[in-house]
Design a protein around this motif. Structure first.
Motif, short mmCIF file in Angstrom:
data_model
loop_
_atom_site.label_atom_id
_atom_site.label_comp_id
_atom_site.label_asym_id
_atom_site.label_seq_id
_atom_site.Cartn_x
_atom_site.Cartn_y
_atom_site.Cartn_z
N GLU A 29 -9.86 9.45 11.82
CA GLU A 29 -9.37 9.49 13.19
C GLU A 29 -10.25 8.63 14.09
N GLY A 30 -9.61 7.82 14.91
CA GLY A 30 -10.34 6.91 15.78
C GLY A 30 -10.54 5.52 15.20
N ALA A 31 -10.35 5.39 13.90
CA ALA A 31 -10.48 4.08 13.27
C ALA A 31 -9.22 3.25 13.50
N SER A 32 -9.36 1.95 13.27
CA SER A 32 -8.20 1.06 13.40
C SER A 32 -7.35 1.12 12.14
N LEU A 33 -6.11 0.68 12.29
CA LEU A 33 -5.15 0.77 11.19
C LEU A 33 -4.37 -0.54 11.09
N GLU A 34 -4.15 -0.99 9.87
CA GLU A 34 -3.21 -2.08 9.63
C GLU A 34 -2.39 -1.76 8.40
N LEU A 35 -1.08 -1.72 8.54
CA LEU A 35 -0.16 -1.51 7.42
C LEU A 35 0.55 -2.83 7.15
N ARG A 36 0.58 -3.19 5.88
CA ARG A 36 1.10 -4.50 5.52
C ARG A 36 2.59 -4.45 5.17
N LYS A 66 23.49 -5.42 7.11
CA LYS A 66 22.69 -4.66 6.17
C LYS A 66 21.22 -4.77 6.50
N PHE A 67 20.53 -3.65 6.28
CA PHE A 67 19.09 -3.62 6.42
C PHE A 67 18.49 -3.38 5.03
N TYR A 68 17.28 -3.90 4.83
CA TYR A 68 16.57 -3.68 3.58
C TYR A 68 15.22 -3.08 3.93
N PHE A 69 14.90 -1.99 3.21
CA PHE A 69 13.69 -1.23 3.52
C PHE A 69 12.63 -1.40 2.44
N GLY A 70 11.37 -1.38 2.87
CA GLY A 70 10.28 -1.27 1.92
C GLY A 70 10.19 0.15 1.39
N SER A 71 9.32 0.33 0.42
CA SER A 71 9.21 1.64 -0.24
C SER A 71 8.33 2.62 0.53
N GLY A 72 7.71 2.14 1.60
CA GLY A 72 6.98 3.03 2.48
C GLY A 72 5.48 3.08 2.20
N THR A 73 4.72 3.39 3.24
CA THR A 73 3.28 3.62 3.14
C THR A 73 2.97 4.97 3.78
N LYS A 74 2.35 5.84 3.01
CA LYS A 74 1.96 7.17 3.54
C LYS A 74 0.57 7.08 4.14
N ASP A 120 0.83 -1.20 0.00
CA ASP A 120 0.00 0.00 0.00
C ASP A 120 0.87 1.25 0.00
N ILE A 121 0.78 2.04 -1.07
CA ILE A 121 1.58 3.25 -1.15
C ILE A 121 0.96 4.35 -0.29
N HIS A 122 -0.37 4.46 -0.39
CA HIS A 122 -1.10 5.45 0.41
C HIS A 122 -2.28 4.77 1.10
N ILE A 123 -2.53 5.18 2.32
CA ILE A 123 -3.71 4.72 3.05
C ILE A 123 -4.33 5.92 3.74
N THR A 124 -5.65 6.02 3.68
CA THR A 124 -6.37 7.06 4.40
C THR A 124 -7.35 6.41 5.37
N VAL A 125 -7.28 6.82 6.62
CA VAL A 125 -8.21 6.32 7.63
C VAL A 125 -8.78 7.51 8.39
N HIS A 143 -4.74 8.43 15.69
CA HIS A 143 -4.82 9.84 16.05
C HIS A 143 -4.30 10.67 14.89
N TRP A 144 -4.76 11.93 14.79
CA TRP A 144 -4.34 12.78 13.67
C TRP A 144 -2.81 12.89 13.61
N SER A 145 -2.16 12.83 14.77
CA SER A 145 -0.70 12.96 14.80
C SER A 145 0.02 11.74 14.23
N ASP A 146 -0.71 10.66 13.93
CA ASP A 146 -0.09 9.48 13.33
C ASP A 146 0.14 9.64 11.83
N ALA A 147 -0.39 10.71 11.24
CA ALA A 147 -0.17 10.93 9.81
C ALA A 147 1.32 11.08 9.54
N ALA A 148 1.85 10.21 8.71
CA ALA A 148 3.30 10.15 8.47
C ALA A 148 3.54 9.07 7.42
#
Lengths: 114, 112
Positions: free
Chosen positions: A15-22, A101-109, A8-13, A82-87
């Motif tokens: 405030e107060g809802a649950s979140l799962e990032l894969r 070495k570490f390997y990173f994903g491309s990120g989820t906004k 998931d490149i972008h996710i919108t939820v 919370h609104w402050s979790d936007a990142a």
């Protein structure tokens, strides 16, 4: 080859809802797994990590993640956003033979609606 | 706070000029890393160091060199900057006891 996929490149939820990032990984050894968070214009802050033991790990800011070896996944969750979790959130893998070495994903906004 | 500073924090330069970025740490960590961050790519490892004068390449090392003459400083040099090297560069240290990386604040580099 070692790799990390964040589908998931972008996710919108709301405030107060649950979140799962894969996060799915491909790694040739027992992985060390990490989640980092990056606020705009900032560096990366460690949220939580998994090395061994209990597959459900708790982190800062109310986040948790669950390691599922059979699914090669390490999904990040939060019961109430919370609104402050936007990142932007990054999953990373390291350890094993290539332990320096570490390997990173491309990120989820994450966007949080009021 | 892992005691990591990066300098400069912002830099604008022209194609073909050399550029050196500095990472400084205050806690005597053995391992230090340079990453670049680009949209859609996450963080990609450029080079890392596992001790004074000991360095190794990462996945995107072409066009970059590094040096570590003392424990606290890890320098990243772009010998002849290109527009493709416009990016945000992050330094990190690895806390050996925790096997965890901690990051500096980043350097924004624009190559015109």
């Amino acid at each position: 080859a070692q790799s990390v996929t964040q589908p998931d490149i972008h996710i919108t939820v709301s405030e107060g809802a649950s979140l799962e990032l894969r996060c799915n990984y491909s790694y040739g050894a027992t992985p060390y797994l990490f989640w980092y968070v990056q606020s705009p214009g900032q560096g990366l802050q460690l949220l939580l990590k998994y090395f061994s033991g209990d597959t459900l790990v708790q982190g800062i800011k109310g986040f948790e993640a669950e390691f599922k070896r059979s699914q090669s996944s390490f999904n990040l969750r939060k019961p109430s956003v919370h609104w402050s979790d936007a990142a932007e959130y990054f999953c990373a893998v390291g350890g094993g033979r290539d332990f320096n070495k570490f390997y990173f994903g491309s990120g989820t906004k994450l966007n949080v609606k009021p | 706070d892992a005691g990591i500073t990066q300098s400069p924090r912002h830099k604008v330069t022209e194609t073909g000029t050399p550029v050196t970025l500095r990472c400084h740490q205050t806690e005597n960590h053995r391992y230090m890393y340079w990453y670049r961050q680009d949209p859609g790519h996450g963080l990609r490892l450029i080079h890392y160091s596992y001790g004074v004068k000991d360095t190794d390449k990462g996945e995107v090392s072409d066009g970059y060199s590094v040096s570590r003459s003392k424990t606290e400083d890890f320098l990243l040099t772009l010998e002849s900057a290109t527009s493709s090297q416009t990016s945000v560069y992050f330094c990190a240290i690895k806390d050996r006891g925790q096997e965890t990386q901690y990051f500096g604040p980043g350097t924004r580099l624009l190559v015109l």
